[in-house]
Design an enzyme around this catalytic site. Structure first.
Site, mmCIF file in Angstrom:
data_model
loop_
_atom_site.group_PDB
_atom_site.id
_atom_site.type_symbol
_atom_site.label_atom_id
_atom_site.label_comp_id
_atom_site.label_asym_id
_atom_site.label_seq_id
_atom_site.Cartn_x
_atom_site.Cartn_y
_atom_site.Cartn_z
ATOM 1 N N CYS A 220 -2.694 7.846 5.033
ATOM 2 C CA CYS A 220 -2.867 7.399 3.661
ATOM 3 C C CYS A 220 -4.216 7.827 3.085
ATOM 4 O O CYS A 220 -4.370 7.922 1.875
ATOM 5 C CB CYS A 220 -2.711 5.884 3.575
ATOM 6 N N GLU B 44 0.875 -1.171 0.000
ATOM 7 C CA GLU B 44 0.000 0.000 0.000
ATOM 8 C C GLU B 44 0.908 1.215 0.000
ATOM 9 O O GLU B 44 1.756 1.354 0.886
ATOM 10 C CB GLU B 44 -0.905 0.007 1.225
#
Length: 526
Positions: free
Chosen positions: A302, A265
């Site tokens: 994020c 990720e």
């Protein structure tokens, strides 16, 4: 529980002898005790070989044993209490309230995976019965289930010292799948990592599991991580971090003699499309909420909303002024570490110098050495289409407002955006037609679409998807959060015409695990 600076290799402790380092307190701008020992290649090898040994027995544990193990980790993690919160706050500059919330969510995630293990749907148990009368050829007895890949290497993240680190989603889902785990702690919070690691180590012991089920390594630089990815015992990797770091590991995993998947990720700006109807009715409300969420955790998330796209109509200036008003009141806050602070300021300088870029507003000036100052830039859509890199992530409290000349231009900009973790549409009923035009574009760019919401938080549940097309992640087919994150660490095996005594429990006729199974195309509990 005292922080010693020691690694955890199985049930033993070891002080790494390949060098040493201290954690850094970003608020004080000073290193803190104790010294942490860096793993040698031999110590990495020992941890990985133990993981290989431990995998053989752990993969065959019953749903009840594995579920109880995950619940024990959750209980021991919560039992760390104030010493954990204080140490994590010391190493990251985050509030103890934030750390406590992360810890509770991490424990809840472990317990959710305990339920996932017990209900067994992750096995995808499927049976196609033999049909000897079929013409022109009989059909064989075919049975399929998913099994764990093998030992998994996990890289802790910098920005979530609990939730996406040693006991985070990668570790939880890998353990739920039946994989042993070797974690490389992040250098930003090694003491926090050690405390959490000791809780897992204790759970392994108290649940009577092989010591190789879990190990924790320290590294200062790239060597330990590279050795972990390269080790032949490791069969998959979970990573949360930068695009550069993630792609380095992806390439390294692919170049092994026997390649392995690296589930990374990496980067996302989580665009927000403010459609005309929504901007007309609630530009000020949107701006206030956007700034609040853009600056949560000093923008080091994020899922931070980092991009706004809107049509330059008679209400656009109201949006711009509202953003400036909300941002000007925001105080600067301490960032996680000097490296992230430096990278953030470089990214801001890039946006500031972009063609046609203007500053909408800044937050209050920094007072400390590593405080990030909030900033919003405005860029014309035409300049973005010429230089799409202007929309790249600024990991910190900054964002970009893209001014589109008309609806068609908004759609064109949406098409050139890179893959994202999330995309949000802010709309009113009159915006439905434009939203419908946006939907197929958004579906091609992200795995999570929101309406009239911001993306800061991700629910840890069964329908959760936290992933997206590159560069949001290295493989958009999977999620790193939620029940189906377990799928990353499984592979299917088909058993053809095996005698009953060789069949795994999930595929035996009497269904000893009491699973829901697909039998001859129908879902049955028999």
């Amino acid at each position: 529980m005292k922080v010693t600076g020691e690694m955890l290799i199985g049930q033993s402790t070891a002080y790494g002898s390949a060098g040493c380092f201290r954690a850094f307190n970003p608020t004080l701008g000073a290193e803190i005790e104790p010294m942490f020992g860096v793993a040698t290649s031999a110590e990495v090898d020992r941890a990985c070989e133990l993981a290989k040994e431990g995998f053989q027995s752990y993969r065959n544990t019953s749903p009840e044993i594995r579920g109880r193990f995950l619940e024990t980790i959750a209980d021991y993690l919560l039992g760390l209490g104030e010493p954990l919160y204080a140490r994590a706050a010391l190493e990251t500059g985050l509030t103890t309230a934030r750390i406590k919330g992360e810890t509770q969510r991490t424990a809840a995630q472990m317990k959710m995976f305990a339920d996932v293990v017990r209900h067994g749907r992750w096995r995808h148990a499927t049976i196609d019965s033999s049909d000897q009368s079929r013409q022109p050829l009989p059909r064989a007895d075919l049975r399929m289930q998913k099994i764990p890949l093998g030992p998994v290497g996990v890289f802790g993240s910098s920005n979530f010292p609990i939730l996406y680190s040693v006991a985070g989603g990668d570790t939880a889902s890998a353990l739920a799948a039946g994989c042993s785990v070797v974690v490389k702690a992040h250098g930003s919070h090694p003491g926090t990592s050690e405390l959490v690691g000791r809780a897992i180590q204790r759970a392994v012991r108290d649940c009577g599991l092989h010591q190789g089920v879990f190990s924790l390594l320290f590294g200062n630089g790239n060597e330990v991580g590279e050795s972990l990815v390269d080790h032949p015992a490791i069969q998959a990797v979970g990573f949360t971090g930068s695009e550069g770091g993630g792609m380095t590991l992806v390439r390294r995993g692919a170049q092994r003699k026997i390649p392995i998947p690296v589930f990374a990720e990496m980067t996302s700006v989580n665009p927000n499309f403010v459609l005309p109807g929504a901007m007309k009715l609630r530009a000020k409300e949107f701006a206030s909420q956007f700034v609040e969420r853009m600056t949560v955790g000093v923008g080091q998330m994020c899922l931070k909303p980092g991009l706004i796209l809107a049509v330059n109509d008679e209400h656009f200036n109201t949006l711009r002024i509202a953003l400036a008003t909300a941002l000007s009141a925001k105080e600067s806050e301490t960032m996680l570490n000097p490296a992230i602070y430096k990278s953030f300021n470089s990214a801001v300088a890039r946006s500031r110098s972009g063609t046609g870029s203007t500053v909408v507003a800044k937050g209050q000036a920094p007072k400390g050495a590593f405080e990030g100052q909030s900033e919003i830039f405005e860029i014309d859509a035409m300049n973005v289409m010429i230089a799409p890199e202007l929309t790249n992530e600024m990991f910190g409290p900054a964002a970009i407002l893209i001014r589109c000349a008309h609806k068609e231009e908004l759609l064109e900009v949406a098409k050139i955006l890179r893959g994202q973790l999330t995309m949000a549409v802010h709309m009113e009923p009159g915006d439905t037609e434009l939203a419908l035009q946006l939907m197929p574009i958004l579906e091609s760019k992200t795995n999570r679409i929101l309406a009239n919401k911001f993306s800061n938080m991700v629910e840890i549940g069964y329908a959760t998807v936290h992933g997206g097309p590159f560069p949001a992640t290295s493989d958009s087919r999977f999620t790193s959060v939620g029940a189906t994150a377990i799928e990353r660490f499984l592979r299917p095996v088909c058993y053809e015409n095996l005698p009953p005594e060789l069949l795994p429990p999930a595929l035996q006729d009497d269904n000893p695990l009491s699973l829901w199974r697909v039998i001859d195309g129908e879902l049955k509990h028999q």
